[in-house]
Scaffold this motif. Structure first.
Motif, PDB file in Angstrom:
ATOM      1  N   TYR A  49      55.813   8.327  15.050  1.00  0.00           N
ATOM      2  CA  TYR A  49      56.699   9.480  14.980  1.00  0.00           C
ATOM      3  C   TYR A  49      57.674   9.311  13.813  1.00  0.00           C
ATOM      4  O   TYR A  49      58.047   8.200  13.452  1.00  0.00           O
ATOM      5  CB  TYR A  49      57.537   9.612  16.253  1.00  0.00           C
ATOM      6  CG  TYR A  49      56.793  10.035  17.489  1.00  0.00           C
ATOM      7  CD1 TYR A  49      56.157   9.097  18.304  1.00  0.00           C
ATOM      8  CD2 TYR A  49      56.752  11.373  17.867  1.00  0.00           C
ATOM      9  CE1 TYR A  49      55.500   9.492  19.454  1.00  0.00           C
ATOM     10  CE2 TYR A  49      56.092  11.777  19.019  1.00  0.00           C
ATOM     11  CZ  TYR A  49      55.475  10.831  19.806  1.00  0.00           C
ATOM     12  OH  TYR A  49      54.817  11.227  20.947  1.00  0.00           O
TER      13      TYR A  49
ATOM     14  N   PRO B  59      62.064  13.289  17.646  1.00  0.00           N
ATOM     15  CA  PRO B  59      60.882  12.696  16.992  1.00  0.00           C
ATOM     16  C   PRO B  59      59.777  13.732  16.788  1.00  0.00           C
ATOM     17  O   PRO B  59      59.554  14.589  17.645  1.00  0.00           O
ATOM     18  CB  PRO B  59      60.435  11.615  17.986  1.00  0.00           C
ATOM     19  CG  PRO B  59      61.653  11.315  18.811  1.00  0.00           C
ATOM     20  CD  PRO B  59      62.389  12.611  18.917  1.00  0.00           C
TER      21      PRO B  59
ATOM     22  N   LEU C 134      55.662  13.937  15.934  1.00  0.00           N
ATOM     23  CA  LEU C 134      54.448  13.139  15.875  1.00  0.00           C
ATOM     24  C   LEU C 134      53.804  13.236  14.499  1.00  0.00           C
ATOM     25  O   LEU C 134      53.568  14.325  13.978  1.00  0.00           O
ATOM     26  CB  LEU C 134      53.447  13.612  16.935  1.00  0.00           C
ATOM     27  CG  LEU C 134      52.128  12.853  16.978  1.00  0.00           C
ATOM     28  CD1 LEU C 134      52.338  11.427  17.486  1.00  0.00           C
ATOM     29  CD2 LEU C 134      51.105  13.578  17.857  1.00  0.00           C
TER      30      LEU C 134
ATOM     31  N   GLN D 191      48.287  10.021  15.967  1.00  0.00           N
ATOM     32  CA  GLN D 191      47.970   9.413  17.263  1.00  0.00           C
ATOM     33  C   GLN D 191      46.610   8.749  17.180  1.00  0.00           C
ATOM     34  O   GLN D 191      45.641   9.357  16.708  1.00  0.00           O
ATOM     35  CB  GLN D 191      47.970  10.484  18.360  1.00  0.00           C
ATOM     36  CG  GLN D 191      47.576   9.966  19.739  1.00  0.00           C
ATOM     37  CD  GLN D 191      47.518  11.065  20.786  1.00  0.00           C
ATOM     38  OE1 GLN D 191      47.962  12.187  20.555  1.00  0.00           O
ATOM     39  NE2 GLN D 191      46.976  10.755  21.945  1.00  0.00           N
TER      40      GLN D 191
ATOM     41  N   VAL E 122      43.155  10.493  16.806  1.00  0.00           N
ATOM     42  CA  VAL E 122      43.040  11.624  17.725  1.00  0.00           C
ATOM     43  C   VAL E 122      43.698  12.870  17.132  1.00  0.00           C
ATOM     44  O   VAL E 122      43.180  13.973  17.258  1.00  0.00           O
ATOM     45  CB  VAL E 122      43.686  11.279  19.087  1.00  0.00           C
ATOM     46  CG1 VAL E 122      43.737  12.500  19.986  1.00  0.00           C
ATOM     47  CG2 VAL E 122      42.962  10.130  19.751  1.00  0.00           C
ATOM     48  N   ASP E 123      44.865  12.670  16.498  1.00  0.00           N
ATOM     49  CA  ASP E 123      45.618  13.798  15.961  1.00  0.00           C
ATOM     50  C   ASP E 123      46.401  13.323  14.751  1.00  0.00           C
ATOM     51  O   ASP E 123      47.220  12.415  14.878  1.00  0.00           O
ATOM     52  CB  ASP E 123      46.564  14.360  17.032  1.00  0.00           C
ATOM     53  CG  ASP E 123      47.309  15.628  16.595  1.00  0.00           C
ATOM     54  OD1 ASP E 123      47.839  16.331  17.477  1.00  0.00           O
ATOM     55  OD2 ASP E 123      47.369  15.916  15.390  1.00  0.00           O
TER      56      ASP E 123
ATOM     57  N   LEU F 295      59.248   5.741  14.276  1.00  0.00           N
ATOM     58  CA  LEU F 295      59.087   5.175  15.618  1.00  0.00           C
ATOM     59  C   LEU F 295      57.606   4.993  15.931  1.00  0.00           C
ATOM     60  O   LEU F 295      56.788   5.875  15.670  1.00  0.00           O
ATOM     61  CB  LEU F 295      59.693   6.117  16.665  1.00  0.00           C
ATOM     62  CG  LEU F 295      61.203   6.321  16.626  1.00  0.00           C
ATOM     63  CD1 LEU F 295      61.591   7.575  17.393  1.00  0.00           C
ATOM     64  CD2 LEU F 295      61.913   5.108  17.197  1.00  0.00           C
TER      65      LEU F 295
ATOM     66  N   GLY G 272      44.513   8.183  31.461  1.00  0.00           N
ATOM     67  CA  GLY G 272      45.260   9.038  32.366  1.00  0.00           C
ATOM     68  C   GLY G 272      46.686   8.596  32.633  1.00  0.00           C
ATOM     69  O   GLY G 272      47.433   9.309  33.287  1.00  0.00           O
TER      70      GLY G 272
ATOM     71  N   GLU H 169      49.897   8.192  30.805  1.00  0.00           N
ATOM     72  CA  GLU H 169      50.290   8.555  29.448  1.00  0.00           C
ATOM     73  C   GLU H 169      51.760   8.393  29.148  1.00  0.00           C
ATOM     74  O   GLU H 169      52.237   8.884  28.140  1.00  0.00           O
ATOM     75  CB  GLU H 169      49.848   9.994  29.159  1.00  0.00           C
ATOM     76  CG  GLU H 169      48.355  10.201  29.239  1.00  0.00           C
ATOM     77  CD  GLU H 169      47.572   9.194  28.399  1.00  0.00           C
ATOM     78  OE1 GLU H 169      46.456   8.815  28.819  1.00  0.00           O
ATOM     79  OE2 GLU H 169      48.057   8.780  27.324  1.00  0.00           O
ATOM     80  N   THR H 170      52.528   7.710  29.992  1.00  0.00           N
ATOM     81  CA  THR H 170      53.927   7.457  29.647  1.00  0.00           C
ATOM     82  C   THR H 170      53.970   6.686  28.338  1.00  0.00           C
ATOM     83  O   THR H 170      53.317   5.659  28.189  1.00  0.00           O
ATOM     84  CB  THR H 170      54.625   6.644  30.745  1.00  0.00           C
ATOM     85  OG1 THR H 170      54.612   7.394  31.947  1.00  0.00           O
ATOM     86  CG2 THR H 170      56.053   6.326  30.351  1.00  0.00           C
ATOM     87  N   GLN H 171      54.761   7.206  27.383  1.00  0.00           N
ATOM     88  CA  GLN H 171      54.855   6.585  26.076  1.00  0.00           C
ATOM     89  C   GLN H 171      56.053   5.639  26.047  1.00  0.00           C
ATOM     90  O   GLN H 171      57.158   6.021  26.427  1.00  0.00           O
ATOM     91  CB  GLN H 171      54.989   7.659  24.998  1.00  0.00           C
ATOM     92  CG  GLN H 171      53.760   8.550  24.896  1.00  0.00           C
ATOM     93  CD  GLN H 171      53.822   9.536  23.759  1.00  0.00           C
ATOM     94  OE1 GLN H 171      54.486   9.310  22.749  1.00  0.00           O
ATOM     95  NE2 GLN H 171      53.112  10.649  23.906  1.00  0.00           N
TER      96      GLN H 171
ATOM     97  N   PHE I 138      58.409   3.408  23.578  1.00  0.00           N
ATOM     98  CA  PHE I 138      58.782   3.408  22.171  1.00  0.00           C
ATOM     99  C   PHE I 138      59.314   2.051  21.717  1.00  0.00           C
ATOM    100  O   PHE I 138      59.983   1.341  22.478  1.00  0.00           O
ATOM    101  CB  PHE I 138      59.865   4.461  21.908  1.00  0.00           C
ATOM    102  CG  PHE I 138      59.356   5.871  21.874  1.00  0.00           C
ATOM    103  CD1 PHE I 138      59.130   6.575  23.044  1.00  0.00           C
ATOM    104  CD2 PHE I 138      59.090   6.502  20.658  1.00  0.00           C
ATOM    105  CE1 PHE I 138      58.645   7.875  23.024  1.00  0.00           C
ATOM    106  CE2 PHE I 138      58.618   7.796  20.623  1.00  0.00           C
ATOM    107  CZ  PHE I 138      58.398   8.482  21.808  1.00  0.00           C
ATOM    108  N   GLY I 139      59.035   1.742  20.470  1.00  0.00           N
ATOM    109  CA  GLY I 139      59.652   0.602  19.822  1.00  0.00           C
ATOM    110  C   GLY I 139      61.024   0.976  19.289  1.00  0.00           C
ATOM    111  O   GLY I 139      61.443   2.130  19.399  1.00  0.00           O
ATOM    112  N   PRO I 140      61.746   0.008  18.678  1.00  0.00           N
ATOM    113  CA  PRO I 140      63.108   0.269  18.199  1.00  0.00           C
ATOM    114  C   PRO I 140      63.156   1.101  16.922  1.00  0.00           C
ATOM    115  O   PRO I 140      64.210   1.627  16.576  1.00  0.00           O
ATOM    116  CB  PRO I 140      63.657  -1.135  17.944  1.00  0.00           C
ATOM    117  CG  PRO I 140      62.443  -1.952  17.656  1.00  0.00           C
ATOM    118  CD  PRO I 140      61.349  -1.392  18.499  1.00  0.00           C
TER     119      PRO I 140
END
Lengths: 114, 112
Positions: free
Chosen positions: A35, A43, A45, A48, A55-56, A91, A99, A101-103, A105-107
């Motif tokens: 991101y 953020p 995107l 991905q 994917v995207d 990011l 299934g 899909e909680t993302q 994140f890094g710092p």
């Protein structure tokens, strides 16, 4: 469980230079995201990956940005050549896939282009 | 019109206050709604996740989704100085590979 790692944390470059960012996702996470977060914005995107496939990448400025995820683990994001408007926090996030899909994140890497 | 609108604030409240944070959206097919908290110089962390309309409570936090009005809210009860952060709403579509669309974020300061 170790979180998403990113390096460097800060980078200052001059316009037209190139820069690369590195991300190591949470172990076992199949999906990886890059991101761009401009100051005062949410953020956005850029790209991905699912394992080592894209994917995207519809919002990736492909004339100057590139990203790869070799072997489906670590990833690098490169900007070449950088513009002033690329100043932002980059990011990296990962999610388990399958299934869940909680993302996570890094710092982030703070980039300043002068 | 942006897909997701969020008042950037800043919002300053005294400790113990009830905080209400809101987002509106234009795409009626958004199905998953999230709230992230982002401390200064850190990455966002997921606070709440809801699917479709309704309320969800987790401790001092309540997330509310009203799909008919295209409006989501996050309520924080008994706010604490440690709640001081930027709060980002995010949403995604079914079948979009869980691509998130974020609001701009609201900067919240809770004063002791």
């Amino acid at each position: 469980e170790a979180g998403v790692a990113q390096s460097p944390r800060y980078k200052i470059i001059e316009k037209r230079q190139s820069v690369a960012f590195w991300c190591n996702p949470i172990s076992g996470h199949a999906t990886l995201y890059w991101y761009q977060q401009i100051l005062g914005q949410g953020p956005k995107l850029l790209i991905q990956f699912q394992n080592n496939g894209v994917v995207d990448d519809s919002q990736l400025p492909k004339d100057r940005f590139s990203a790869e995820r070799l072997k489906g683990v670590d990833s690098t994001l490169k900007i070449q050549p950088a513009k002033l408007e690329d100043s932002a926090v980059y990011l990296c996030a990962s999610s388990p896939g399958r299934g869940k899909e909680t993302q996570y994140f890094g710092p982030g890497t703070r980039l300043l282009v002068l | 019109q942006k897909e997701v609108e969020q008042d950037p604030g800043p919002l300053s409240v005294p400790e113990g206050a009830i905080v209400s944070l809101n987002c509106t959206y234009s795409n009626s097919v958004f199905q998953y709604f999230m709230w992230y908290r982002q401390y200064s110089r850190k990455g966002p962390e997921l606070l709440m996740y809801t699917y479709s309309s309704g309320n969800k409570e987790d401790g001092r936090f309540t997330a509310q989704v009203d799909k008919s009005s295209k409006y989501i809210s996050l309520f924080i009860r008994d706010s604490q100085p440690s709640d001081s952060a930027t709060y980002l709403c995010a949403m995604s579509l079914i079948g979009s590979n869980y691509k998130l669309t974020f609001g701009k974020g609201t900067l919240l300061t809770v004063n002791p």
